[in-house]
Design an enzyme around this catalytic site. Structure first.
Site: not given
Ligand code: FES
Length: 198
Positions: A127, A155-157
């Site tokens: 990502h 960080c964002h799953g």
């Protein structure tokens, strides 16, 4: 030749000599710096392949090494982990590693490896480049009852399985990158070099 001409000629000679000395001086400064690096540091700085002894990795364990300034994970998968990889296809974006840029052709399979027992991937989330965490534990509270072990990026799953395959519905767009590598012996891997063609 008058005195003036002698002076001019001497000046030219001195300038030329200084130029040569300057060149020698620059080389002299640079050489000890390079020589002062440890041989393995020089190899790494140049991005050369890195040889890794994997004899001490136990089934289920992960080793991290560095290649070209990036973390490379070597995971020795046990038989339970390998069995679980076969059950996840419907939940993954690219279960058979068909996206060409994420692995060499010899790792284009569901376990994403040359030898199913060993996964070799770059430990950087696809990502935005965070470092995912190794989460081999099954059904932990924070990842849910369906979690069979894998890599989780806080960080964002984003979630990846134990072959570095990304799950559907997370921000990461693709599987973790498999770097070029080959087995020199059963217990030694060379990271950064493709298998030799027989
Ligand atoms: S960087 Fe890993 S989920 Fe965003």
């Amino acid at each position: 030749m008058n005195d003036n001409e002698v002076d001019k000629n001497r000046r030219r000679l001195l300038v030329a000599a200084a130029g040569v000395m300057g060149g020698v001086g620059a080389g002299y400064v640079a050489t000890p710096f390079i020589l002062s690096m440890h041989p393995s540091e020089r190899v790494k700085a140049a991005g050369a392949p890195v040889e890794v002894d994997i004899a001490n990795i136990k089934p289920g364990e992960l080793m991290t090494v560095e290649w070209r300034g990036k973390p490379v994970w070597i995971l020795r998968r046990d038989s339970g982990m390998l069995d679980d990889l076969q059950k996840l296809a419907d939940e993954l974006r690219d279960p058979n590693s068909e996206e060409n840029t994420q692995q060499p052709t010899y790792a284009k399979n569901f376990n994403r490896s040359l030898n199913p027992e060993y996964l070799v991937v770059i430990g950087i989330c696809t990502h935005l480049g965070c470092a995912p965490t190794f989460r081999p534990d099954k059904a932990p509270n924070d990842l849910g009852s369906q979690w069979k072990g894998g890599f989780f990026c806080p960080c964002h799953g984003s979630r990846y399985d134990l072959a570095g395959r990304v799950f559907k519905g997370v921000p990461a767009p693709s599987n973790l990158v498999v770097p070029p590598h080959r087995f020199i012996t059963d217990n030694r891997i060379l990271i950064g070099a493709d298998p030799e063609v027989a």
